[in-house]
Design a protein around this motif. Structure first.
Motif, PDB file in Angstrom:
ATOM      1  N   SER A  23     107.099 -15.089  29.961  1.00  0.00           N
ATOM      2  CA  SER A  23     107.715 -16.128  30.519  1.00  0.00           C
ATOM      3  C   SER A  23     107.232 -16.119  31.918  1.00  0.00           C
ATOM      4  CB  SER A  23     108.976 -16.033  30.535  1.00  0.00           C
ATOM      5  OG  SER A  23     109.996 -15.025  31.418  1.00  0.00           O
ATOM      6  N   LYS A  24     107.640 -17.188  32.692  1.00  0.00           N
ATOM      7  CA  LYS A  24     107.032 -17.256  34.137  1.00  0.00           C
ATOM      8  C   LYS A  24     107.555 -16.413  34.911  1.00  0.00           C
ATOM      9  CE  LYS A  24     106.914 -22.588  33.676  1.00  0.00           C
ATOM     10  NZ  LYS A  24     107.252 -23.694  34.315  1.00  0.00           N
ATOM     11  N   THR A  25     108.540 -15.283  34.599  1.00  0.00           N
ATOM     12  CA  THR A  25     109.252 -14.546  35.428  1.00  0.00           C
ATOM     13  C   THR A  25     108.776 -12.980  35.035  1.00  0.00           C
ATOM     14  OG1 THR A  25     111.298 -14.250  34.133  1.00  0.00           O
ATOM     15  CG2 THR A  25     111.419 -15.803  35.782  1.00  0.00           C
ATOM     16  N   THR A  26     107.861 -13.060  34.021  1.00  0.00           N
ATOM     17  CA  THR A  26     107.332 -11.709  33.474  1.00  0.00           C
ATOM     18  C   THR A  26     106.503 -11.227  34.604  1.00  0.00           C
ATOM     19  OG1 THR A  26     107.589 -12.371  31.171  1.00  0.00           O
ATOM     20  CG2 THR A  26     106.243 -10.567  31.668  1.00  0.00           C
ATOM     21  N   PRO A  27     106.709  -9.955  35.160  1.00  0.00           N
ATOM     22  CA  PRO A  27     105.640  -9.406  36.022  1.00  0.00           C
ATOM     23  C   PRO A  27     104.291  -9.248  35.599  1.00  0.00           C
ATOM     24  CG  PRO A  27     107.319  -7.870  35.322  1.00  0.00           C
ATOM     25  CD  PRO A  27     107.705  -9.077  34.769  1.00  0.00           C
ATOM     26  N   ASP A  28     103.478  -9.320  36.550  1.00  0.00           N
ATOM     27  CA  ASP A  28     102.011  -9.275  36.059  1.00  0.00           C
ATOM     28  C   ASP A  28     101.853  -7.947  35.575  1.00  0.00           C
ATOM     29  OD1 ASP A  28     101.568 -11.390  37.324  1.00  0.00           O
ATOM     30  OD2 ASP A  28     100.803 -10.531  39.188  1.00  0.00           O
ATOM     31  N   TYR A  29     102.389  -6.718  35.652  1.00  0.00           N
ATOM     32  CA  TYR A  29     102.152  -5.359  35.048  1.00  0.00           C
ATOM     33  C   TYR A  29     102.499  -5.518  33.404  1.00  0.00           C
ATOM     34  CZ  TYR A  29     106.775  -3.974  36.483  1.00  0.00           C
ATOM     35  OH  TYR A  29     108.183  -4.036  36.458  1.00  0.00           O
ATOM     36  N   LEU A  30     103.164  -6.586  33.136  1.00  0.00           N
ATOM     37  CA  LEU A  30     103.697  -6.487  31.786  1.00  0.00           C
ATOM     38  C   LEU A  30     103.053  -7.689  31.028  1.00  0.00           C
ATOM     39  CD1 LEU A  30     107.252  -5.684  31.924  1.00  0.00           C
ATOM     40  CD2 LEU A  30     105.689  -4.354  31.274  1.00  0.00           C
ATOM     41  N   LEU A  31     101.880  -8.200  31.726  1.00  0.00           N
ATOM     42  CA  LEU A  31     101.197  -9.404  31.176  1.00  0.00           C
ATOM     43  C   LEU A  31      99.633  -8.535  30.435  1.00  0.00           C
ATOM     44  CD1 LEU A  31     101.350 -12.050  33.919  1.00  0.00           C
ATOM     45  CD2 LEU A  31     102.786 -11.945  31.341  1.00  0.00           C
ATOM     46  N   ALA A  32      99.267  -9.203  29.313  1.00  0.00           N
ATOM     47  CA  ALA A  32      97.942  -8.933  28.609  1.00  0.00           C
ATOM     48  C   ALA A  32      97.283 -10.001  28.489  1.00  0.00           C
ATOM     49  CB  ALA A  32      98.153  -8.098  27.292  1.00  0.00           C
ATOM     50  N   ASN A  34      95.126 -11.754  30.316  1.00  0.00           N
ATOM     51  CA  ASN A  34      95.069 -12.973  31.436  1.00  0.00           C
ATOM     52  C   ASN A  34      96.386 -13.705  31.403  1.00  0.00           C
ATOM     53  OD1 ASN A  34      92.441 -12.238  32.356  1.00  0.00           O
ATOM     54  ND2 ASN A  34      91.546 -13.547  30.677  1.00  0.00           N
ATOM     55  N   GLY A  35      97.460 -13.000  30.829  1.00  0.00           N
ATOM     56  CA  GLY A  35      98.939 -13.627  30.857  1.00  0.00           C
ATOM     57  C   GLY A  35      99.040 -14.556  29.495  1.00  0.00           C
ATOM     58  N   ALA A  36      98.404 -14.575  28.523  1.00  0.00           N
ATOM     59  CA  ALA A  36      98.462 -15.062  27.358  1.00  0.00           C
ATOM     60  C   ALA A  36      99.471 -14.312  26.516  1.00  0.00           C
ATOM     61  CB  ALA A  36      97.089 -15.542  26.559  1.00  0.00           C
ATOM     62  N   HIS A  37      99.447 -13.114  26.770  1.00  0.00           N
ATOM     63  CA  HIS A  37     100.398 -12.139  25.823  1.00  0.00           C
ATOM     64  C   HIS A  37     101.385 -11.322  26.757  1.00  0.00           C
ATOM     65  CE1 HIS A  37      96.943 -13.017  23.055  1.00  0.00           C
ATOM     66  NE2 HIS A  37      97.930 -13.732  22.667  1.00  0.00           N
ATOM     67  N   GLY A  38     102.349 -10.921  26.255  1.00  0.00           N
ATOM     68  CA  GLY A  38     103.171  -9.907  26.993  1.00  0.00           C
ATOM     69  C   GLY A  38     102.775  -8.487  26.550  1.00  0.00           C
ATOM     70  N   ARG A  39     103.227  -7.556  27.448  1.00  0.00           N
ATOM     71  CA  ARG A  39     102.654  -6.099  27.084  1.00  0.00           C
ATOM     72  C   ARG A  39     103.926  -5.366  27.365  1.00  0.00           C
ATOM     73  NH1 ARG A  39      97.505  -2.308  27.863  1.00  0.00           N
ATOM     74  NH2 ARG A  39      96.982  -3.549  26.118  1.00  0.00           N
ATOM     75  N   ILE A  40     104.305  -4.792  25.929  1.00  0.00           N
ATOM     76  CA  ILE A  40     105.506  -3.652  25.998  1.00  0.00           C
ATOM     77  C   ILE A  40     105.023  -2.403  25.963  1.00  0.00           C
ATOM     78  CG2 ILE A  40     107.503  -3.228  24.980  1.00  0.00           C
ATOM     79  CD1 ILE A  40     107.772  -5.838  23.562  1.00  0.00           C
ATOM     80  N   LEU A  41     105.419  -1.558  26.647  1.00  0.00           N
ATOM     81  CA  LEU A  41     105.126   0.072  26.677  1.00  0.00           C
ATOM     82  C   LEU A  41     106.185   0.961  26.170  1.00  0.00           C
ATOM     83  CD1 LEU A  41     102.982   0.414  29.934  1.00  0.00           C
ATOM     84  CD2 LEU A  41     102.281  -0.100  27.432  1.00  0.00           C
ATOM     85  N   TYR A  42     105.820   1.898  25.315  1.00  0.00           N
ATOM     86  CA  TYR A  42     106.917   2.806  24.807  1.00  0.00           C
ATOM     87  C   TYR A  42     106.244   4.176  24.979  1.00  0.00           C
ATOM     88  CZ  TYR A  42     108.446  -1.507  22.417  1.00  0.00           C
ATOM     89  OH  TYR A  42     108.676  -2.740  21.961  1.00  0.00           O
ATOM     90  N   PRO A  43     107.158   5.179  25.335  1.00  0.00           N
ATOM     91  CA  PRO A  43     106.337   6.590  25.600  1.00  0.00           C
ATOM     92  C   PRO A  43     106.227   7.219  24.151  1.00  0.00           C
ATOM     93  CG  PRO A  43     109.115   6.614  25.972  1.00  0.00           C
ATOM     94  CD  PRO A  43     108.437   4.999  25.768  1.00  0.00           C
ATOM     95  N   LEU A  44     105.248   7.891  24.131  1.00  0.00           N
ATOM     96  CA  LEU A  44     105.081   8.987  23.065  1.00  0.00           C
ATOM     97  C   LEU A  44     105.999  10.063  23.292  1.00  0.00           C
ATOM     98  CD1 LEU A  44     101.209   8.648  22.955  1.00  0.00           C
ATOM     99  CD2 LEU A  44     102.876   7.745  21.302  1.00  0.00           C
TER     100      LEU A  44
END
Length: 363
Positions: A292-301, A303-313
């Motif tokens: 969304s518009k409030t999603t921080p840059d480090y959670l964007l992929a 160029n902002g078209a998709h969000g990125r979710i990270l999970y630990p291994l």
């Protein structure tokens, strides 16, 4: 709440009955030696049994290579041994010396990787092995063998860890479209050291890996810009098996897994992770919830078209990948409001051995 189920299970088991196989070669005819020659070294082989089709078993192993030492000297140098019908064949022929022999085998032949070294005076090893990801690497050792008239029975074991990531959602109010999935900061280069004992059934000696380096991002699923992303449902799905966009990367070097953390100073992540690039929509309205518009840059992929979710291994009980184990990460995404809260794991462990002895590499 987002709940992540991580299942760790052994994919090796007791070796099944050995094949009555013989190796063939001679100076007159390399494919048809005098198999009754008592001095000829012959082989038979078994591999771990498993129900999964992509893992090597006794029924599917069709080639391995052997290096052998006797009296400190190499008498077989990375010799290919190939199944031909019900027999194993190789060339040139090797014959039993007067001193005991140490056999070191690997399957498949790891062309392009360093040869097996050090078995004459110390610990045999494959130094600087680069893991391609799609090869189920097996190894076997027969230590201090002497001529007995029977084939040398090579009991293979898995050298790598098997990793699977499954995704699902049981929240019918969400539509989650996955564009890519990858593993991050996974080491792809290391040295393997054979155990100094025979890998026979019931003998739990294992090889060990040292000096894992060259961390890389390993793509498991990649949907091109013109492709159709995968929409999650309630059935846990192994996206890497997708024939269109999936990857063959399944087997990984056993290694310590650094914990995932966010560095405020660099605004970047460190540690080993699973990265999921996706879009999340409200099923009823079609409105995009993430990113969304409030999603921080480090959670964007992208160029902002998709969000990125990270999970630990990692989890409280899993801090490394071990040889011969399968690690199954079952991630269920149900509530986007807590996607980035602390992660909960359900962990079950099914050990294929009881933690047998291993040795620190020698010279």
């Amino acid at each position: 709440m987002t709940r992540h189920h991580l299942h760790q299970c052994g994919y090796t088991a007791a070796a099944i009955a050995a094949l009555a196989l013989t190796a063939c070669s001679s100076e007159e005819n390399s494919l048809n030696p005098e198999i009754n020659d008592p001095g000829l070294i012959r082989f038979s082989a078994v591999a771990p049994h498993t129900s999964r089709a992509d893992v090597t078993t006794t029924a599917t192993i069709d080639k391995f290579s052997v290096t052998a030492y006797s009296g400190g000297k190499k008498i077989m140098d990375n010799v290919d041994v190939t199944r031909e019908g019900s027999a194993w064949t190789y060339s040139p022929a090797a014959y039993w010396p007067n001193t005991p022999v140490n056999f070191y085998a690997v399957s498949p032949n790891i062309a392009g990787s360093p040869d097996i070294t050090g078995g004459g005076t110390g610990t045999a090893s494959i130094k600087g092995f680069k893991n391609p990801g799609d090869v189920d690497l097996l190894y076997a050792v027969n230590y201090n063998e002497v001529q007995s008239g029977a084939p040398v029975l090579l009991n293979f074991r898995h050298a790598l860890a098997k990793v699977e990531v499954l995704l699902s959602t049981t929240n019918e109010g969400l539509q989650i479209k996955v564009h890519s999935l990858e593993l991050g900061s996974v080491c792809t280069l290391a040295s393997f050291f054979y155990p100094r004992a025979t890998t026979s059934a019931g003998n739990d000696v294992i090889g060990i890996w040292h000096d894992a380096t060259e961390p890389e991002e390993i793509p498991l699923f990649t949907c091109p810009g013109t492709g159709t992303p995968h929409t999650l449902n309630a059935v846990p799905t192994l996206l890497s098996e997708d024939k269109s966009y999936g990857s063959d990367a399944t087997f990984y070097i056993p290694q310590e897994l650094p914990r995932l953390a966010y560095d405020e100073s660099t605004q970047g992540f460190t540690g080993a992770y699973i990265a999921l690039d996706c879009e999340i929509f409200d099923t009823a309205t079609g409105n995009k919830l993430f990113p969304s518009k409030t999603t921080p840059d480090y959670l964007l992929a992208d160029n902002g078209a998709h969000g990125r979710i990270l999970y630990p291994l990692t989890s409280s009980t899993v801090s490394e990948w071990k040889a011969g184990y399968t690690y199954r990460y079952n991630i269920t995404i149900n509530n986007p409001a807590v996607l980035f809260d602390d992660i909960e794991f359900d962990v079950t462990v099914d050990e294929f051995i009881q933690g047998g002895p291993s040795e620190t590499p020698g010279v």
